[in-house]
Design a protein around this motif. Structure first.
Motif: not given
Length: 171
Positions: A89-92, A121-131
């Motif tokens: 949630f934080y990353m998203a 950079i925002g897209v990279a943060l959101m891509r990290m959320a499922p991991l």
């Protein structure tokens, strides 16, 4: 383009995330599954552009994963779920805010390159959320390797389908 994105990402704050997850891997030294998962997150924090997150069971090298091991992965992900929901949630949310800031900066023509950087950079943060949500049993690989794994899986599915059709035709 991925190289430029990874350099900008690392300079803007990817190194801080990588150090945090490396610390988490050290903190969970007693659990090889969590340690490996956190090292995968660290790898993604260092090189998010040009990397893809896939299940370890989808890799050709892990065909011998037993049902017991898969159940263990599910249980460990359930244990991690509370922390994973908070982290994802934080990353998203942070990723969304960075994307919105990038869109705002892109509207102003002079700062458009900075806005585009913020959006990536925002897209990279959101891509990290499922991991972060379900880290155990996931692997970070290059896009080329992920495509090779996907094509190998398709070939296996076609072979199985052809064998079933041939078996039905013979009967």
């Amino acid at each position: 383009m991925a190289i430029i994105g990874n350099i900008l990402w690392f300079l803007v704050g990817g190194w801080e995330l990588a150090i945090f997850w490396l610390f988490m891997a050290g903190f969970f030294f007693w659990s090889p599954h969590f340690r490996k998962a956190f090292l995968q997150i660290t790898k993604f924090c260092i090189l998010p552009f040009g990397s893809v997150i896939i299940k370890e069971s989808d890799m050709g090298t892990s065909k011998n994963i037993s049902k017991k091991e898969l159940d263990k992965i599910k249980i460990l992900n359930l244990i991690w779920l509370f922390f994973g929901i908070i982290g994802a949630f934080y990353m998203a949310v942070i990723g969304l805010w960075v994307i919105l800031a990038g869109l705002f900066l892109t509207i102003i023509i002079i700062t458009a390159p900075i806005g585009i950087m913020y959006m990536s950079i925002g897209v990279a943060l959101m891509r990290m959320a499922p991991l972060i949500l379900k880290p155990v049993g996931m692997v970070v690989v290059s896009k080329k390797k992920a495509q090779a794994v996907a094509s190998a899986q398709e070939m296996i599915k076609l072979q199985v389908k052809n064998e079933l059709v041939n078996k039905n035709n013979n009967n």
